[in-house]
Write a protein that holds these residues in place. Structure first.
Motif, short mmCIF file in Angstrom:
data_model
loop_
_atom_site.label_atom_id
_atom_site.label_comp_id
_atom_site.label_asym_id
_atom_site.label_seq_id
_atom_site.Cartn_x
_atom_site.Cartn_y
_atom_site.Cartn_z
N GLY A 199 0.80 -1.21 0.00
CA GLY A 199 0.00 0.00 0.00
C GLY A 199 0.83 1.26 0.00
O GLY A 199 0.32 2.34 -0.23
N VAL A 200 2.15 1.13 0.27
CA VAL A 200 3.02 2.30 0.28
C VAL A 200 3.97 2.28 -0.91
O VAL A 200 3.94 3.17 -1.75
CB VAL A 200 3.84 2.37 1.60
N THR A 201 4.80 1.24 -1.00
CA THR A 201 5.74 1.15 -2.11
C THR A 201 5.27 0.19 -3.20
O THR A 201 5.89 0.09 -4.25
CB THR A 201 7.14 0.71 -1.63
N TYR A 202 4.17 -0.54 -2.96
CA TYR A 202 3.57 -1.39 -3.98
C TYR A 202 2.11 -1.62 -3.59
O TYR A 202 1.73 -1.43 -2.44
CB TYR A 202 4.32 -2.71 -4.12
N PRO A 203 1.27 -2.02 -4.56
CA PRO A 203 -0.15 -2.21 -4.26
C PRO A 203 -0.35 -3.28 -3.19
O PRO A 203 0.39 -4.25 -3.11
CB PRO A 203 -0.74 -2.66 -5.61
N GLU A 204 -1.38 -3.08 -2.40
CA GLU A 204 -1.68 -4.04 -1.33
C GLU A 204 -2.44 -5.25 -1.85
O GLU A 204 -2.32 -6.35 -1.34
CB GLU A 204 -2.49 -3.34 -0.23
N TRP A 205 -3.24 -5.03 -2.90
CA TRP A 205 -4.03 -6.10 -3.50
C TRP A 205 -3.72 -6.19 -4.99
O TRP A 205 -3.84 -5.19 -5.70
CB TRP A 205 -5.52 -5.86 -3.28
N VAL A 206 -3.30 -7.37 -5.44
CA VAL A 206 -2.98 -7.58 -6.84
C VAL A 206 -3.79 -8.76 -7.37
O VAL A 206 -4.40 -9.50 -6.59
CB VAL A 206 -1.47 -7.84 -7.05
N VAL A 207 -3.79 -8.93 -8.68
CA VAL A 207 -4.56 -10.02 -9.29
C VAL A 207 -3.61 -10.95 -10.03
O VAL A 207 -2.77 -10.51 -10.82
CB VAL A 207 -5.63 -9.46 -10.26
N HIS A 208 -3.76 -12.24 -9.75
CA HIS A 208 -2.96 -13.27 -10.41
C HIS A 208 -3.85 -14.18 -11.25
O HIS A 208 -4.97 -14.50 -10.85
CB HIS A 208 -2.20 -14.14 -9.40
#
Length: 199
Positions: free
Chosen positions: A109-118
């Motif tokens: 959530g700060v340096t990369y998204p907290e929720w991603v899709v695989h």
């Protein structure tokens, strides 16, 4: 199929700028790294400056490319994940599942998204779908649910869970975790060795 196909067709690109907290977090790490390199009076200073320069150069190239080149394209024939350097396409019958997953770590959530899709294939392998995450989509769960519903007519299979594939996914997840620890310990060992050798 033409009109129905239009329902599933979509492209996930960079729609929003990176959040300000991303630059604050990345900038803080950058400042700390510079101070560490410049504050060292040993030979580590030269090596540290070299490695720091190389890493910084890679970041300055890869981040903009990821923002403007990477994307996920969905059509009636399948899904294409365009990365920074390569793209990969799956026909719908090759797609086992599409899942929203939480990214572990303090930087989520700060340096990369907290929720991603695989995307998962039937061999249990997972692949990141670029820009399909909580930074670019308001509600990843709703988006993936709508995507799976729209794609259902183009699949010869249902979205139901299959024990064999779930077992393969679990095995690959455990393997990934082990290798993450091995790599992390290897990096720490390399840093400690370098400090001891050059100090």
């Amino acid at each position: 199929m033409g009109e129905a196909g239009a329902d599933v067709e979509r492209v996930y690109r960079r729609r929003r700028r990176l959040p300000g907290r991303y630059f604050v977090g990345a900038g803080s790490m950058l400042v700390v790294a510079v101070l560490q390199v410049l504050g060292d009076d040993s030979r580590m200073r030269d090596w540290g400056a070299l490695w720091f320069g190389l890493v910084l150069a890679v970041i300055l190239v890869m981040v903009p490319l990821n923002q403007f080149r990477a994307h996920t394209r969905v059509t009636a024939t399948g899904i294409t994940a365009q990365g920074v350097l390569r793209s990969r396409t799956w026909a719908w019958h090759e797609v086992y599942d599409i899942r929203v997953e939480h990214v572990a770590g303090n930087g989520g959530g700060v340096t990369y998204p907290e929720w991603v899709v695989h995307l998962y294939d039937f061999e249990g392998r997972r692949f990141l779908l670029p820009h399909l995450n909580n930074w670019q989509v308001d509600d990843p769960y709703a988006e993936v649910s709508d995507l799976c519903l729209a794609a259902a007519p183009y699949r010869s299979l249902t979205w139901e869970r299959r024990p064999r594939t779930e077992e393969l996914i679990a095995r690959r997840t455990a393997w990934r975790k082990r290798w993450t620890w091995v790599v992390a310990l290897g990096v720490v060992a390399a840093i400690v060795t370098a400090v001891l050798v050059f100090d």
